[in-house]
Design a protein around this motif. Structure first.
Motif, mmCIF file in Angstrom:
data_model
loop_
_atom_site.group_PDB
_atom_site.id
_atom_site.type_symbol
_atom_site.label_atom_id
_atom_site.label_comp_id
_atom_site.label_asym_id
_atom_site.label_seq_id
_atom_site.Cartn_x
_atom_site.Cartn_y
_atom_site.Cartn_z
ATOM 1 N N ILE A 89 0.840 -1.196 0.000
ATOM 2 C CA ILE A 89 0.000 0.000 0.000
ATOM 3 C C ILE A 89 0.878 1.251 0.000
ATOM 4 N N ILE A 90 0.239 2.355 -0.277
ATOM 5 C CA ILE A 90 0.924 3.644 -0.266
ATOM 6 C C ILE A 90 0.193 4.578 0.688
ATOM 7 N N GLU A 91 0.922 5.149 1.619
ATOM 8 C CA GLU A 91 0.354 6.150 2.523
ATOM 9 C C GLU A 91 0.356 7.497 1.800
ATOM 10 N N LYS A 92 -0.832 8.043 1.613
ATOM 11 C CA LYS A 92 -0.978 9.278 0.830
ATOM 12 C C LYS A 92 -1.004 10.481 1.760
ATOM 13 N N ASN A 93 0.111 11.166 1.861
ATOM 14 C CA ASN A 93 0.221 12.351 2.706
ATOM 15 C C ASN A 93 0.118 13.606 1.845
ATOM 16 N N TYR A 94 -1.043 13.797 1.265
ATOM 17 C CA TYR A 94 -1.223 14.977 0.430
ATOM 18 C C TYR A 94 -2.701 15.344 0.366
ATOM 19 N N ASN A 95 -2.914 16.595 0.022
ATOM 20 C CA ASN A 95 -4.257 17.128 -0.162
ATOM 21 C C ASN A 95 -4.654 16.871 -1.617
ATOM 22 N N GLU A 96 -5.596 15.971 -1.815
ATOM 23 C CA GLU A 96 -5.950 15.580 -3.182
ATOM 24 C C GLU A 96 -6.514 16.750 -3.982
ATOM 25 N N THR A 97 -7.163 17.679 -3.308
ATOM 26 C CA THR A 97 -7.708 18.853 -3.999
ATOM 27 C C THR A 97 -6.593 19.651 -4.656
ATOM 28 N N LEU A 98 -5.478 19.815 -3.949
ATOM 29 C CA LEU A 98 -4.334 20.557 -4.501
ATOM 30 C C LEU A 98 -3.574 19.732 -5.530
ATOM 31 N N LEU A 99 -3.444 18.440 -5.268
ATOM 32 C CA LEU A 99 -2.708 17.584 -6.197
ATOM 33 C C LEU A 99 -3.371 17.577 -7.573
ATOM 34 N N LYS A 100 -4.694 17.604 -7.598
ATOM 35 C CA LYS A 100 -5.428 17.555 -8.866
ATOM 36 C C LYS A 100 -5.164 18.769 -9.747
ATOM 37 N N LYS A 101 -4.627 19.829 -9.161
ATOM 38 C CA LYS A 101 -4.325 21.033 -9.930
ATOM 39 C C LYS A 101 -2.985 20.921 -10.661
ATOM 40 N N GLU A 102 -2.243 19.831 -10.417
ATOM 41 C CA GLU A 102 -0.930 19.647 -11.044
ATOM 42 C C GLU A 102 -0.926 18.347 -11.851
ATOM 43 N N PRO A 103 -1.179 18.401 -13.137
ATOM 44 C CA PRO A 103 -1.222 17.178 -13.959
ATOM 45 C C PRO A 103 0.063 16.359 -13.887
ATOM 46 N N SER A 104 1.215 17.029 -13.863
ATOM 47 C CA SER A 104 2.480 16.284 -13.831
ATOM 48 C C SER A 104 2.629 15.509 -12.527
ATOM 49 N N ALA A 105 2.238 16.135 -11.399
ATOM 50 C CA ALA A 105 2.338 15.461 -10.105
ATOM 51 C C ALA A 105 1.356 14.296 -10.028
ATOM 52 N N ILE A 106 0.145 14.501 -10.542
ATOM 53 C CA ILE A 106 -0.853 13.420 -10.557
ATOM 54 C C ILE A 106 -0.328 12.227 -11.347
ATOM 55 N N ASP A 107 0.279 12.502 -12.480
ATOM 56 C CA ASP A 107 0.770 11.431 -13.341
ATOM 57 C C ASP A 107 1.893 10.651 -12.668
ATOM 58 N N LEU A 108 2.782 11.356 -11.976
ATOM 59 C CA LEU A 108 3.878 10.676 -11.277
ATOM 60 C C LEU A 108 3.333 9.793 -10.149
ATOM 61 N N VAL A 109 2.411 10.326 -9.365
ATOM 62 C CA VAL A 109 1.829 9.538 -8.276
ATOM 63 C C VAL A 109 1.159 8.287 -8.834
ATOM 64 N N ALA A 110 0.466 8.430 -9.963
ATOM 65 C CA ALA A 110 -0.187 7.274 -10.590
ATOM 66 C C ALA A 110 0.835 6.207 -10.974
ATOM 67 N N LYS A 111 2.010 6.635 -11.423
ATOM 68 C CA LYS A 111 3.048 5.667 -11.813
ATOM 69 C C LYS A 111 3.578 4.913 -10.598
ATOM 70 N N TRP A 112 3.657 5.589 -9.444
ATOM 71 C CA TRP A 112 4.076 4.887 -8.230
ATOM 72 C C TRP A 112 3.058 3.806 -7.859
ATOM 73 N N PHE A 113 1.794 4.124 -8.030
ATOM 74 C CA PHE A 113 0.776 3.108 -7.772
ATOM 75 C C PHE A 113 0.885 1.958 -8.772
ATOM 76 N N ASP A 114 1.274 2.282 -10.007
ATOM 77 C CA ASP A 114 1.422 1.239 -11.031
ATOM 78 C C ASP A 114 2.526 0.246 -10.690
ATOM 79 N N ILE A 115 3.632 0.731 -10.117
ATOM 80 C CA ILE A 115 4.796 -0.143 -9.898
ATOM 81 C C ILE A 115 4.864 -0.730 -8.495
#
Length: 717
Positions: free
Chosen positions: A2-28
């Motif tokens: 599992i991944i402990e998500k220490n972030y505000n999803e509302t703010l993260l959604k405003k950054e496409p590059s950050a969202i994409d990187l986080v998604a890749k961590w979930f992928d691997i």
């Protein structure tokens, strides 16, 4: 995994590059045995070299056996990468600061004087990119990640020896800044390797544990909302710590912002100032700029600055003194003066306002704070069960009121942010049995003696969800009127080391006497034993619940302590502008009102016959609740035999029931209902958190993964 998500999803959604990187961590994540992995967004924060702004890791990933990864995320296009040099400079700065900080402040992570057991890998992440751009091909300082494959290559190249639990806790505590939590003064311990040898050894061992924020505390402390936020929790759940950390984080993030921190108990000021300073120093090598942070008592006056007094002066309104306020409203003079002031068109003074001990503030004070704060950025933290002033806790809509168009200024039902309403359910201060005892007395669960046919419960919680959100477990019943209820408190919601060291019979003592003199002599005798058991005098607090005889009690106790060459700090005799609760080398003597918000290793609640002489009085029972929940370790309850035997009877019934609360749910007409005021969606999410934690423990799975799956289903509904 599992991944402990220490972030505000509302703010993260405003950054496409950050969202994409986080998604890749979930992928691997299933491809590697990370064992434990935490992701942070725009954290940790550090002051920029010029001190006029802050810099942060765009995405930070912390693992137990693959090290730490720092990412600056950028969107790639055929036109190139904007501000590449600036992004690389930020990456270098964060890398240098974090490495130096871990080397300096994380002793369990040092391999030797100049190297760490954990690898730190600073990286550039390119979003919308399929191959390495020419402009980055020549730089060799930082790996460039732009795909799942390149991320895996970076992960594999950063693997380090697996950290043990203590090392990983040290890593996270250093990154998150939780090491800023104050530690007690040093004690002289003869056998420090044996934490059960003396009370001093036990308290020292507990305080020396590495503290890391739990998920709810991080949700409350580490993320700054551009609007209102409510934080609720039991005594000892970390509300003051969270607000102090929040003040430090806001100050780091917005150095020019004006921040107000207000509180009710005057003696809390020194503690708050030290906390903010220590938290700020966790991220900056200097003290906060106190021109930008004001720690103010709620009322104030000519000898002590306060929110009300300063707002009057700032707006050219004559302040109302205490005598005049009492003449106008003897029952609630503070609400009266705030009501007079809030009628004015007040000017804004602050960018953020943080309200501690908010359960004791009247509605009109909340409204003043909202008016003098920009964009409704008011954060208030409170504990329903410390409401010894009997102030009605209302919901946020009624508390802050409506604008000229009839729209509520603050309304959480609009669901503007998942972090706007947080309930803390773990208790870090009190031993588990002490907290259950406080609830038993506070609610009157076993309030019954020989002439009664059934217990006289004086307060009730409104639902099972309310019990569970506070960290209790409902074993039986559904909180319907007339139902048999059985409530317990799982050990998981108290610190492991307190469950280990503070579950014995000596944690709670109830003693009865025939005179004040006899009671004081016995209390002083036990204080002497505490000091012989290696507690410092300042580890000990005597809290008097008998207001009429408090002066007599404290005068005699001071005299008896002096005869034993032990100093005392009597809060009844200090100047009105005193802002400290403890003095080194002295036992604190306090009324319950001055003890609120403070804590001590060993607490003596004296004069408790005053509570049980009026045993159905909610305010009196709340006083005893508050006194017990001041204790970090041991609580001794004393009073006259004429009424204190009732206290002993209630406690014996609780012990007989194995520290479970067993009762028949009363009706709202019979007793006061302590309402939680939380919307249905938030209540469901909180319930998921509790259920997931229990499932994780039973099945050996991770709580976070269970939570994410269930929350996703709830949110879709």
């Amino acid at each position: 995994m599992i991944i402990e998500k220490n972030y505000n999803e509302t703010l993260l959604k405003k950054e496409p590059s950050a969202i994409d990187l986080v998604a890749k961590w979930f992928d691997i994540k299933e491809n590697y045995d990370f064992e434990s992995i935490s992701i942070y967004h725009e954290f940790p924060l550090y002051p920029s070299p010029d001190g006029e702004s802050s810099i942060s890791a765009n995405i930070l990933v912390v693992t137990k056996n693959y090290g730490v990864f720092i990412f600056q995320c950028v969107n790639y296009s055929e036109r190139g990468i904007p501000n590449l040099d600036s992004e690389l400079d930020k990456l270098s700065e964060i890398d240098n600061i974090l490495y130096a900080k871990l080397l300096k402040d994380a002793p369990f992570l040092r391999q030797n004087r100049r190297s760490l057991l954990v690898n730190i890998c600073p990286c550039v992440y390119l979003n919308n990119c399929t191959e390495l751009p020419k402009e980055l091909a020549s730089q060799k300082d930082y790996p460039v990640v732009f795909s799942k494959t390149t991320l895996q290559e970076v992960v594999e190249g950063n693997q380090n020896a697996k950290l043990n639990d203590e090392q990983f806790a040290d890593l996270k505590a250093t990154i998150e800044g939780s090491k800023g939590i104050l530690r007690a003064t040093k004690r002289i311990i003869n056998d420090p390797q044996n934490p059960t040898s003396t009370k001093g050894a036990t308290l020292t061992a507990i305080e020396n544990q590495i503290f890391t924020f739990d998920l709810e505390q991080k949700r409350a402390a580490l993320f700054t909302l551009d609007g209102p936020q409510r934080i609720r929790g039991l005594a000892g759940s970390g509300k003051t710590v969270i607000l102090a950390m929040k003040a430090a984080i806001i100050h780091l993030q917005y150095p020019d912002a004006f921040i107000l921190y207000t509180y009710f108990t005057k003696s809390l000021r020194g503690y708050v100032e030290r906390l903010i300073t220590r938290f700020y120093r966790q991220f900056a090598e200097r003290d906060p700029n106190w021109d930008k942070i004001q720690i103010l008592h709620a009322w104030g006056g000519k000898s002590l600055e306060g929110v009300y007094y300063n707002a009057c002066i700032y707006n050219g309104v004559p302040p109302i003194d205490l005598t005049s306020a009492k003449a106008a409203d003897k029952n609630n003079p503070f609400n009266y003066i705030c009501g007079e002031l809030v009628q004015h068109n007040l000017k804004t003074q602050y960018d953020y306002s943080l309200l501690d001990e908010a359960q004791d503030f009247p509605v009109n004070f909340y409204r003043i704070c909202r008016k003098i704060t920009r964009k409704n950025r008011v954060v208030w933290a409170y504990d329903d069960f410390q409401n010894i002033l009997n102030v009605e806790i209302q919901n946020e809509r009624e508390t802050f009121g409506k604008d000229s168009e009839g729209k509520y200024y603050i309304d959480f039902s609009r669901n503007e942010n998942d972090l706007q309403d947080i309930v803390l359910y773990k208790c870090y201060r009190n031993p588990r049995k002490a907290l259950i005892t406080a609830f038993s007395f506070g609610l009157g669960i076993y309030n019954m003696h020989e002439e009664d046919t059934k217990p006289t419960i004086v307060q009730r919680l409104e639902s099972n969800e309310h019990w569970e959100s506070l960290g209790f477990e409902v074993i039986k019943g559904n909180s319907q009127v007339g139902e048999d209820m059985e409530i317990s408190r799982p050990t998981i919601n108290s610190p492991h080391y307190k469950n280990q060291f503070l579950e014995g019979e000596d944690v709670i003592s109830i003693l009865s006497f025939s005179s004040i003199k006899e009671e004081c002599e016995a209390v002083v005798g036990k204080i002497i034993l505490d000091i012989k058991s290696e507690l410092n005098p300042e580890d000990i607090s005597v809290v008097c619940l008998d207001n009429r005889n408090a002066k007599t009690y404290f005068s005699l106790i001071s005299e008896l302590l002096t005869a034993q060459s032990i100093g005392s700090f009597n809060l009844l005799t200090v100047p009105s502008n005193n802002t400290t609760f403890k003095m080194k080398g002295k036992v604190t003597l306090s009324t319950i009102y001055k003890a609120k918000g403070n804590e001590a290793g060993s607490v003596y609640a004296i004069g408790t016959d005053a509570v049980f002489s009026d045993r159905n009085n909610i305010v009196e029972r709340n006083k005893l609740f508050t006194a017990i929940t001041r204790s970090l370790g041991w609580i001794t309850i004393t009073g006259f035999e004429s009424f204190n035997y009732l206290c002993k009877e209630e406690y014996n019934e609780l012990k007989k029931n194995d520290f479970k609360l067993i009762f028949v749910q009363p009706s709202a007409e019979e007793v006061i209902t302590i309402r939680q005021d939380i919307n249905k969606k938030q209540a469901a999410l909180n319930k998921i958190e509790r259920a997931a934690e229990k499932l994780a423990e039973e099945l050996g799975l991770s709580k976070e993964e269970i939570v994410e799956q269930l929350k996703g289903k709830i949110s879709k509904k």
